[in-house]
Scaffold this motif. Sequence first.
Motif, PDB file in Angstrom:
ATOM      1  N   PRO A   1       0.814  -1.214   0.000  1.00 47.91           N
ATOM      2  CA  PRO A   1       0.000   0.000   0.000  1.00 47.91           C
ATOM      3  C   PRO A   1       0.850   1.269   0.000  1.00 47.91           C
ATOM      4  O   PRO A   1       1.881   1.343   0.657  1.00 47.91           O
ATOM      5  CB  PRO A   1      -0.810  -0.127   1.296  1.00 47.91           C
ATOM      6  CG  PRO A   1      -0.913  -1.598   1.518  1.00 47.91           C
ATOM      7  CD  PRO A   1       0.402  -2.159   1.066  1.00 47.91           C
TER       8      PRO A   1
ATOM      9  N   TYR B   1       2.070   5.157   0.632  1.00 45.34           N
ATOM     10  CA  TYR B   1       2.197   6.117   1.730  1.00 45.34           C
ATOM     11  C   TYR B   1       2.637   5.442   3.034  1.00 45.34           C
ATOM     12  O   TYR B   1       1.980   4.528   3.536  1.00 45.34           O
ATOM     13  CB  TYR B   1       0.890   6.882   1.994  1.00 45.34           C
ATOM     14  CG  TYR B   1       0.261   7.486   0.772  1.00 45.34           C
ATOM     15  CD1 TYR B   1       0.916   8.461   0.025  1.00 45.34           C
ATOM     16  CD2 TYR B   1      -1.003   7.080   0.351  1.00 45.34           C
ATOM     17  CE1 TYR B   1       0.335   9.013  -1.111  1.00 45.34           C
ATOM     18  CE2 TYR B   1      -1.606   7.628  -0.773  1.00 45.34           C
ATOM     19  CZ  TYR B   1      -0.933   8.593  -1.494  1.00 45.34           C
ATOM     20  OH  TYR B   1      -1.510   9.126  -2.612  1.00 45.34           O
TER      21      TYR B   1
ATOM     22  N   TRP C   1       2.469   6.765   5.861  1.00 43.57           N
ATOM     23  CA  TRP C   1       1.530   7.100   6.947  1.00 43.57           C
ATOM     24  C   TRP C   1       0.275   6.220   6.933  1.00 43.57           C
ATOM     25  O   TRP C   1      -0.488   6.229   7.890  1.00 43.57           O
ATOM     26  CB  TRP C   1       1.138   8.576   6.893  1.00 43.57           C
ATOM     27  CG  TRP C   1       0.722   9.077   5.554  1.00 43.57           C
ATOM     28  CD1 TRP C   1      -0.514   9.019   4.997  1.00 43.57           C
ATOM     29  CD2 TRP C   1       1.554   9.740   4.591  1.00 43.57           C
ATOM     30  NE1 TRP C   1      -0.519   9.596   3.751  1.00 43.57           N
ATOM     31  CE2 TRP C   1       0.735  10.053   3.472  1.00 43.57           C
ATOM     32  CE3 TRP C   1       2.902  10.118   4.559  1.00 43.57           C
ATOM     33  CZ2 TRP C   1       1.228  10.709   2.342  1.00 43.57           C
ATOM     34  CZ3 TRP C   1       3.389  10.768   3.427  1.00 43.57           C
ATOM     35  CH2 TRP C   1       2.563  11.056   2.344  1.00 43.57           C
ATOM     36  N   THR C   2       0.072   5.462   5.877  1.00 42.31           N
ATOM     37  CA  THR C   2      -1.041   4.505   5.875  1.00 42.31           C
ATOM     38  C   THR C   2      -0.871   3.485   7.001  1.00 42.31           C
ATOM     39  O   THR C   2      -1.841   3.092   7.660  1.00 42.31           O
ATOM     40  CB  THR C   2      -1.099   3.757   4.529  1.00 42.31           C
ATOM     41  OG1 THR C   2      -1.309   4.696   3.475  1.00 42.31           O
ATOM     42  CG2 THR C   2      -2.222   2.730   4.522  1.00 42.31           C
ATOM     43  N   TYR C   3       0.371   3.102   7.254  1.00 40.18           N
ATOM     44  CA  TYR C   3       0.640   1.966   8.130  1.00 40.18           C
ATOM     45  C   TYR C   3       0.468   2.287   9.611  1.00 40.18           C
ATOM     46  O   TYR C   3       0.366   1.376  10.429  1.00 40.18           O
ATOM     47  CB  TYR C   3       2.056   1.438   7.860  1.00 40.18           C
ATOM     48  CG  TYR C   3       2.195   0.908   6.453  1.00 40.18           C
ATOM     49  CD1 TYR C   3       2.009  -0.438   6.169  1.00 40.18           C
ATOM     50  CD2 TYR C   3       2.479   1.771   5.385  1.00 40.18           C
ATOM     51  CE1 TYR C   3       2.117  -0.924   4.874  1.00 40.18           C
ATOM     52  CE2 TYR C   3       2.580   1.299   4.087  1.00 40.18           C
ATOM     53  CZ  TYR C   3       2.401  -0.053   3.834  1.00 40.18           C
ATOM     54  OH  TYR C   3       2.484  -0.523   2.545  1.00 40.18           O
TER      55      TYR C   3
ATOM     56  N   HIS D   1      -2.078   3.221  10.857  1.00 40.87           N
ATOM     57  CA  HIS D   1      -3.427   2.765  11.193  1.00 40.87           C
ATOM     58  C   HIS D   1      -3.495   1.253  11.379  1.00 40.87           C
ATOM     59  O   HIS D   1      -4.486   0.743  11.889  1.00 40.87           O
ATOM     60  CB  HIS D   1      -4.405   3.190  10.095  1.00 40.87           C
ATOM     61  CG  HIS D   1      -4.437   4.677   9.874  1.00 40.87           C
ATOM     62  ND1 HIS D   1      -4.356   5.246   8.627  1.00 40.87           N
ATOM     63  CD2 HIS D   1      -4.515   5.712  10.745  1.00 40.87           C
ATOM     64  CE1 HIS D   1      -4.400   6.562   8.737  1.00 40.87           C
ATOM     65  NE2 HIS D   1      -4.496   6.866  10.012  1.00 40.87           N
TER      66      HIS D   1
ATOM     67  N   ALA E   1      -5.925  -2.598   2.737  1.00 41.13           N
ATOM     68  CA  ALA E   1      -5.286  -1.311   2.440  1.00 41.13           C
ATOM     69  C   ALA E   1      -4.862  -1.219   0.982  1.00 41.13           C
ATOM     70  O   ALA E   1      -4.908  -0.136   0.379  1.00 41.13           O
ATOM     71  CB  ALA E   1      -4.084  -1.111   3.350  1.00 41.13           C
TER      72      ALA E   1
ATOM     73  N   TYR F   1      -6.660   6.693   1.084  1.00 38.07           N
ATOM     74  CA  TYR F   1      -5.902   5.570   1.627  1.00 38.07           C
ATOM     75  C   TYR F   1      -6.616   5.052   2.877  1.00 38.07           C
ATOM     76  O   TYR F   1      -7.558   5.684   3.377  1.00 38.07           O
ATOM     77  CB  TYR F   1      -4.461   5.982   1.944  1.00 38.07           C
ATOM     78  CG  TYR F   1      -4.328   7.067   2.976  1.00 38.07           C
ATOM     79  CD1 TYR F   1      -4.110   6.760   4.307  1.00 38.07           C
ATOM     80  CD2 TYR F   1      -4.408   8.409   2.622  1.00 38.07           C
ATOM     81  CE1 TYR F   1      -4.000   7.758   5.267  1.00 38.07           C
ATOM     82  CE2 TYR F   1      -4.290   9.409   3.562  1.00 38.07           C
ATOM     83  CZ  TYR F   1      -4.089   9.075   4.883  1.00 38.07           C
ATOM     84  OH  TYR F   1      -3.984  10.071   5.835  1.00 38.07           O
ATOM     85  N   LEU F   2      -6.195   3.898   3.384  1.00 35.68           N
ATOM     86  CA  LEU F   2      -6.858   3.293   4.548  1.00 35.68           C
ATOM     87  C   LEU F   2      -6.738   4.237   5.744  1.00 35.68           C
ATOM     88  O   LEU F   2      -5.672   4.364   6.344  1.00 35.68           O
ATOM     89  CB  LEU F   2      -6.215   1.949   4.875  1.00 35.68           C
ATOM     90  CG  LEU F   2      -6.788   1.218   6.095  1.00 35.68           C
ATOM     91  CD1 LEU F   2      -8.242   0.838   5.868  1.00 35.68           C
ATOM     92  CD2 LEU F   2      -5.966  -0.022   6.416  1.00 35.68           C
ATOM     93  N   SER F   3      -7.843   4.901   6.066  1.00 35.39           N
ATOM     94  CA  SER F   3      -7.792   5.912   7.114  1.00 35.39           C
ATOM     95  C   SER F   3      -9.187   6.195   7.631  1.00 35.39           C
ATOM     96  O   SER F   3     -10.184   6.008   6.923  1.00 35.39           O
ATOM     97  CB  SER F   3      -7.188   7.216   6.577  1.00 35.39           C
ATOM     98  OG  SER F   3      -8.027   7.771   5.567  1.00 35.39           O
TER      99      SER F   3
END
Length: 593
Positions: free
Chosen positions: A107, A109, A111-113, A115, A160, A206-208
Motif C-alpha cells: 500500500p 504512503y 503514513w497509511t501503516y 493505522h 489497504a 488511503y486506509l484511514s
Amino acid sequence: MTVTEPRVTSPAATDRSATRRAGNPAAIVLLVAVVAWALAIPTLHDAPWNLFGLIPAASPLFPVSIALATIAFCVAIASGATRTAGVALVATVLMMRLPTAVSTDAPLYSWTYKHFGPIDYIQRFGGVDVTADIYHNWPGAFSLIAWINTITGSDTIVIAQWFAVGAQLAFTAAVFFLARTYGYAAPTALVAAFGAHLVNWVGQDYLSPQAIAFALGIVVIALVLASTRTRAASWVAVPIFTAIVVTHQLTPYWLLAATLLLTLLGRVRPRYLVAVFAAIAVGYLLLHFEVVVKFGDLINLDLLSNILTPSARNEVLGAPSVGQVFNSWIARGITGLVWVSTAAVVAVHLIRHRDRWRDIAVPAVVAFSPGLILLGQGYGGEAMFRVFLYSIPGCMLILAPVLTRMLSGGLALGRRAAQVAVAATLTIVALGSIQTSYGGWFANLVTPESVRLTTQVLTEEDPSTLTIGVAPGAPGRIVAEYVDFVRANQLFDSGIDMWLTSWPGWEDEEFADPRRVERLTDSLVWEQRPALVVITEQMRAYSTYYGTLPDGALDRFQGFLEDDPRWELVYESDETLVYRLDLTLGADTAGQG
C-alpha cells in the motif's frame, strides 16, 4: 373541440435521436479508453523514477485513456445516454484509482501503516488502550476493519492495498446520492458525481478514518437536506453521525457547522437536530478532552498559520523540487477553478433570483461552510486540504446543473461551443488531477522489505528502542506491539526532524559538521538509550521530491554514522540501511574508524 399544443423538438433532442440511430459514440470512445488503459497499466509497476511522478514515467497511453474516458462521459451526457454515462463514471474511477492497487507491491504512503497497529491491537485484544495515542480514542474505523478481518480472515494490508479503489467509489456514490436526494435528475446527479471524482486530488482515500468518515458525512448531509420532506431522514442521520464522531476528530464539526447554518435557513427538521448532533460530538470530545490536549492543540486561532499547507511552508522555508512545486500549483489551480466557478454561479443566481436567496444559499452553505474550520484549526498543516475536500460535494451541487445544461445544449450559448468547452475543461481537470495525485508516486512507494523490517523491529526489539528515520519513508506502528514502544517513549519513532528542532544549532539541517551527530550520539550513550537509524530509498526519494533535507545532507549524515564506531551497520540491501547504536562503547570513541 380539444386543442393540442404543438410539440416542439429541441435541437439537442434532435441530435440525441440522430445519435441513437447512428449507434452509441460514447460507448465506442469509452471502449477505446479502456483498451488504451489496459495496454498502459503494465508499464506503471516498473516505471522508472521521475521527478514529476508516475504520469510522465509511464506509457502515454495512461493519460490518453483518462482523457478519452472523460470525453466519453461528456458525449454520453450530451447524447442522453444516461446508462453509458453511469458506466463511464464507474470506469473512470476504476481507471484512475486501480494503479494504487495493481501497480504497487505494498500500500502507498508510509503514513497509511500507522493505522495498522490500532487495528491489530483491537483484533488481538478485543479492546483499545486509550493511553497509547489518539487513534485508540477514536477507534470507529479501526474497529470496523478489525471486525472485517475477523469474520472474513482477511489481512489489513490486503484491505489497504485495495482501499483507495473502494473509497473513491464510495465517495462518488455518496455524491450521486446527495444530488439525487437534493432533487436532481439522474444525468445531473451523474455529472455531480463525475465532477467530484475528477477534482478530488487530495488523496484522502488511503486506509484511514478520514476516508470512511468523509463518505458517511456526505450521506449525513443528504439526509439532513431530505429532512424537510421526511423526518425519518433525520433519525437515520443520527446513528451515522454518531459513527462519524467515534471515527474522526474533524469531520463531525464540519457537519455540525453545516447543519447549524442549514437550520438557520429553515432547511432542517426537526430544528433541534443540530442540538442532538452537538450533544453527541461535544460530549464525546469532553470524554476524551485530556487526550486531545495531550496529543494536539484543540483550538488554534492563528488564521494565517491554519491556511498554510506543508507544501506552501516548504516553498517558503525549504527547497522543494521543481516537480513538487509544479504539482502543487496544479492542485491550487484545480482548487481555485472549483471555488471561483462555484462562487460565480452563486453570485449570478443571487443577482437573477434575489427572491429565492434561501434556496440558493442551501448548496452554498454545503460548499463553503468547511471554510469555518480555518477559524479554529490547522489540523497539522492540512486544514486547507480538508476544507477543499469537504467543499467538493456542495460545489458540485452548484456546478452540476450548469455543466449538464451546457453539455445537453440547454443554454443560450453556442451549443457545440459550450459542449466542447465543458468537455475540454473536464479533460484538462482530469489530467491535472491524476498528475497531482500521482506526482509524488515515487516518494510514496513503500516496499515489502520495509514492511517486513518494521514488523521485525516492533516484534523483536526492546520497546525502549528509538527507531529514527531520516525522512518520511518507512512504515511505522504496523502491529499491536507498537503500544509497548509508546509506553516506553511516546516519540520512539520520531524522525530526524525532531532532533533538528530540539537541539540548538541544528536548524539548517545541512549536516555539515560531524560534531552535531557526535553530540547527539554522546547523549544517547549517556542515557543508555537503544537506538536504530533507518535509511531507505523511499526516504531519499521523499527528501529529493519534497526538499526536506538539502542536497547531499543525507549522504553526509550517513557518512558520519559510518565514521563513528558506535553506529554499527546491521542490515544492508539495495533499498535499506539499518544502523544500531552500540551502547557498550563510551562517548570518547566518537570519530574513531
